[in-house]
Enzyme design. Sequence first.
Site, PDB file in Angstrom:
ATOM      1  N   ARG A  49     -47.910 -29.287 -18.462  1.00  0.00           N
ATOM      2  CA  ARG A  49     -46.919 -30.200 -19.025  1.00  0.00           C
ATOM      3  C   ARG A  49     -46.303 -29.567 -20.262  1.00  0.00           C
ATOM      4  O   ARG A  49     -46.800 -28.559 -20.759  1.00  0.00           O
ATOM      5  CB  ARG A  49     -47.560 -31.560 -19.343  1.00  0.00           C
ATOM      6  CG  ARG A  49     -48.911 -31.384 -20.088  1.00  0.00           C
ATOM      7  CD  ARG A  49     -49.183 -32.425 -21.074  1.00  0.00           C
ATOM      8  NE  ARG A  49     -48.202 -32.417 -22.118  1.00  0.00           N
ATOM      9  CZ  ARG A  49     -48.180 -31.539 -23.126  1.00  0.00           C
ATOM     10  NH1 ARG A  49     -49.072 -30.573 -23.214  1.00  0.00           N
ATOM     11  NH2 ARG A  49     -47.262 -31.615 -24.059  1.00  0.00           N
ATOM     12  N   GLN A 192     -51.458 -37.165 -25.486  1.00  0.00           N
ATOM     13  CA  GLN A 192     -51.293 -35.708 -25.648  1.00  0.00           C
ATOM     14  C   GLN A 192     -51.586 -35.283 -27.086  1.00  0.00           C
ATOM     15  O   GLN A 192     -52.059 -34.174 -27.339  1.00  0.00           O
ATOM     16  CB  GLN A 192     -49.867 -35.283 -25.266  1.00  0.00           C
ATOM     17  CG  GLN A 192     -49.563 -35.318 -23.784  1.00  0.00           C
ATOM     18  CD  GLN A 192     -48.960 -36.642 -23.355  1.00  0.00           C
ATOM     19  OE1 GLN A 192     -49.242 -37.682 -23.935  1.00  0.00           O
ATOM     20  NE2 GLN A 192     -48.134 -36.616 -22.334  1.00  0.00           N
ATOM     21  N   ASP A 233     -37.510 -32.094 -24.801  1.00  0.00           N
ATOM     22  CA  ASP A 233     -37.525 -31.863 -23.354  1.00  0.00           C
ATOM     23  C   ASP A 233     -36.147 -31.486 -22.839  1.00  0.00           C
ATOM     24  O   ASP A 233     -36.002 -30.778 -21.849  1.00  0.00           O
ATOM     25  CB  ASP A 233     -38.083 -33.077 -22.624  1.00  0.00           C
ATOM     26  CG  ASP A 233     -39.580 -33.139 -22.855  1.00  0.00           C
ATOM     27  OD1 ASP A 233     -39.995 -33.655 -23.906  1.00  0.00           O
ATOM     28  OD2 ASP A 233     -40.325 -32.590 -22.027  1.00  0.00           O
TER      29      ASP A 233
HETATM   30  O1  MRU Z   1     -44.906 -35.691 -20.778  1.00  0.00           O
HETATM   31  P1  MRU Z   1     -45.155 -34.376 -21.459  1.00  0.00           P
HETATM   32  O2  MRU Z   1     -46.536 -34.247 -22.008  1.00  0.00           O
HETATM   33  O3  MRU Z   1     -44.744 -33.215 -20.604  1.00  0.00           O
HETATM   34  O4  MRU Z   1     -44.166 -34.395 -22.702  1.00  0.00           O
HETATM   35  C1  MRU Z   1     -44.043 -33.247 -23.509  1.00  0.00           C
HETATM   36  C2  MRU Z   1     -43.173 -33.455 -24.680  1.00  0.00           C
HETATM   37  O5  MRU Z   1     -42.534 -34.480 -24.832  1.00  0.00           O
HETATM   38  C3  MRU Z   1     -43.035 -32.325 -25.641  1.00  0.00           C
HETATM   39  O6  MRU Z   1     -42.778 -32.793 -26.930  1.00  0.00           O
HETATM   40  C4  MRU Z   1     -41.861 -31.447 -25.195  1.00  0.00           C
HETATM   41  O7  MRU Z   1     -42.012 -31.024 -23.882  1.00  0.00           O
HETATM   42  C5  MRU Z   1     -41.660 -30.276 -26.065  1.00  0.00           C
HETATM   43  S1  MRU Z   1     -43.067 -29.260 -26.035  1.00  0.00           S
HETATM   44  C6  MRU Z   1     -43.011 -27.783 -26.228  1.00  0.00           C
END
Ligand code: MRU
Length: 339
Positions: A49, A192, A233
Amino acid sequence: MQSLGARTLDWLEDAIVMVDQTRLPGSFETIRISNVPDLVAAIRRLSVRGAPAIGVAGGFGVALAARRCGTGNTAFDDAVQTIRMARPTAVNLAKMVDRVAAAAVRGPDAALEEALAVRDEEIIASELMGIRGADLVSELSFGRSAYRILTICNTGGLASVERGTALAVVQTLHERAALEETLVLETRPLLQGARLTTWELQRMGAPNRLVVDGAGPYLISIGIVDAVLAGADRIAANGDTANKIGTFSLALAAQHAGVPFIVVAPESTIDMATASGDDIEIEYRDGQEVISFGGAMTTPNNTEAINPAFDLTPSGLITAIVTDQRVVRLDQGESLSSV
Ligand code: MRU
């Protein structure tokens, strides 16, 4: 199986090998993935992720598909589409899948070569983001010798290949002996922050304290945070940023308190084809993640939940976007197309 070393995922012995992030911090386990359905399932359940990490995983997935079914046929095209659509919000996934699929026209070896280049570029990008971001924090909080950072979700090596994005900045500050502490938001519902970011910070020996998500805006308001660092993202052309749910409220609080709100992401997370945040698809995940944890219900039976995994922070709330190549000072009228 060969060791992953410091990397979160890699291509080893003709397969993708990754840390299974669903098992952390309880146990450190790696999984070996040698077919596309298993990769798509791993991306969907968040074994891998974080935007850059799923971009790299997607690139490797296309290389895997090219080796298993050849290229220029329906089976390959279908596999590419399935990987591309595994999660909708992080643009890195679609971008890297498309990039490696384009290289696959020259055959499976070219696809793998391109996927490995994607991995290598993300590793270099993390190093550069750490340096640029740490320099910016020092510049914005001039006068302090060590900084108090608040961050959300996990943006470390686990979310990338090594070091990460926002957490790479924290790591660089720590290496410069310029980190007082990191306040880590738990990041419900999948934790997370609590499970992964604290684990990474502890491994690097960086001071940190965990806070519940709702405490973030309050802690910013009472003056114990020098900068909020968030990953992304997808960043739209106008600077609007999709990131983990809860990011928007931190940006609002930061603006209210006059605290810098900094987005740290590789250039690969910028999507100039998307005009604004309104055009970004936000992933809604199963409500089950909200009403239970670790398989145990935390609510009365029949509780319904809504579970947006990301939110949108308008560019007007963002002090700066730090990438591997530049610092875009949105607060000074700069834009992604002008710098
Ligand atoms: O749902 P996830 O755990 O994949 O979400 C990840 C995030 O929102 C991070 O902040 C984002 O990907 C940037 S990380 C390098």
